[in-house]
Motif scaffolding. Structure first.
Motif, PDB file in Angstrom:
ATOM      1  N   ARG A  25       0.834  -1.215   0.000  1.00 24.57           N
ATOM      2  CA  ARG A  25       0.000   0.000   0.000  1.00 24.57           C
ATOM      3  C   ARG A  25       0.862   1.255   0.000  1.00 24.57           C
ATOM      4  N   GLU A  28       2.136   1.897  -3.442  1.00 24.58           N
ATOM      5  CA  GLU A  28       1.076   2.468  -4.277  1.00 24.58           C
ATOM      6  C   GLU A  28       0.862   3.941  -3.936  1.00 24.58           C
ATOM      7  N   ASP A  29       0.876   4.249  -2.639  1.00 24.23           N
ATOM      8  CA  ASP A  29       0.684   5.635  -2.221  1.00 24.23           C
ATOM      9  C   ASP A  29       1.813   6.532  -2.720  1.00 24.23           C
TER      10      ASP A  29
END
Length: 374
Positions: A25, A28-29
């Motif tokens: 995550r 992705e961020d």
């Protein structure tokens, strides 16, 4: 059986580990601009602390950072070499598994100026790993071998204005690697692994046919690769143990090549100047143990008998029987045990869970204790 006090250890592993969901995550961020590079680095640090602790808890005597800061096991290193950049073209690699074929596309590389080491690659990454590992486990750094730079593109990747003579390219590449080896040793690295799919791929007649079609001397390419790796390692410092890992591709539980080690075995095992060989042996696709007859005294063979491509746990008795089979060709005291490859050669990872990964590493430690008392 004598305790293995230096790497490779009786129970070992290749290097890459499944990326935790929180780290994926964070990546992705960062890609979307929602967090800063520093925030991503902090997320990587947390994930690495946790995974190093896991490796120690299951009983391994070495630990990697899981390659958590990388997208790819090899290109993240190769693109940091001076003189090498991404090409406008892409390379398509066909992988296969029990369900059929999948295709992986990645940017090709191009050598447009003399190859050189501009900085110690992965220096900060290894320093952090060394600090986190402390005295509990031996930190291992994994990098792609020099062969991978060439295998990716071959002669066509070289700008003829820079390298009209391929021999000069090889000389520069080996020198860059020699500097890298010396530099990581200065950082305290005592266990370095050169990952090399090319020396395994060359056993596959289909792979050799593809190389011949692009203009390579496929029948002798392994000899060139062995020579250049040896040149890169010729001046390595005392106390630095070096292994090489050779598999036939590992992407989303799929593979790219097949065939035993027979084609390269005699030259590879008798001439490559490493301390140990991590070999893929998890299914019939990898061939027989017969090529191990060329392994000389003093070299360790790490049998990759536990697969990372599936979550189902292997039988202890089956693994022990296969170790016994291998011991017909190379003495038991020269053998070790590991998974056949990494669990996550790219950020995508293989098709198994974190708990299944831990169970496989624990199994390897348990079997090593029962077979070697280590």
């Amino acid at each position: 059986m004598t305790l293995n006090t230096v790497p490779p250890f009786r129970a070992d592993h290749v290097g890459s580990l499944l990326r935790p969901a929180a780290l994926l995550r964070a990546r992705e961020d960062r890609s979307a601009g929602r967090i800063s590079p520093e925030e991503l680095r902090a997320a990587e640090d947390d994930a690495i602390r946790s995974v190093v602790a896991m490796q120690a808890e299951v009983g391994l005597r070495t630990a990697t950072d899981g390659e958590f800061r990388r997208t790819s096991w090899h290109m993240d290193f190769i693109y940091q070499l001076g003189g090498i950049g991404q090409s406008d073209e892409s390379i398509k690699v066909r992988f296969q598994n029990a369900d059929g074929l999948i295709e992986f596309s990645t940017a090709a590389l191009h050598v447009d100026s003399p190859v050189r080491l501009q900085k110690t690659i992965f220096a900060d990454d290894f320093t952090f790993l060394r600090e986190v590992a402390g005295d509990a486990v031996t930190p291992k750094l994994t990098i792609p071998s020099p062969s991978m730079v060439h295998y990716r593109g071959g002669p066509a990747a070289l700008d003829p204005a820079v390298y009209p003579d391929e021999d000069q390219f090889w000389a520069d590449l080996s020198e860059a690697y020699a500097r890298q080896v010396a530099a990581v040793a200065q950082l305290g690295c005592r266990y370095l692994q050169l990952d090399d799919t090319s020396l395994a791929y060359l056993n596959d007649p289909n792979q050799r046919a593809e190389l011949t079609a692009r203009g390579d001397d496929a029948e002798h390419q392994h000899l060139r690769y062995i020579k250049q790796i040896n040149t890169a390692l010729a001046g390595r410092p005392d106390g630095l143990r070096v292994t090489t890992h050779m598999c036939r591709g590992n992407f989303k539980s799929s593979w790219a090549a097949e065939g035993g080690y027979d084609f390269v075995a005699e030259a590879l095992f008798s001439e490559l100047a490493v301390d140990g060989f991590f070999l893929e042996y998890d299914d019939p696709r990898s061939g027989s143990f017969a090529p191990l007859r060329f392994v000389p005294p003093g070299k360790q063979v790490v049998l990759g008998l536990v697969t990372t491509k599936r979550g189902a746990l292997e039988s202890k008795d089956d693994i022990k029987r296969r170790i016994d089979e291998a011991a017909k060709y190379v003495p038991l005291e020269q053998l070790c045990l590991s998974p056949q490859c990494g669990f996550s050669s790219t950020v995508d990872g293989n098709a198994l869970s974190y708990d299944e990964q831990v169970a496989k590493l624990s199994l390897i430690v348990e079997i090593a204790a029962e077979v070697w008392g280590d």
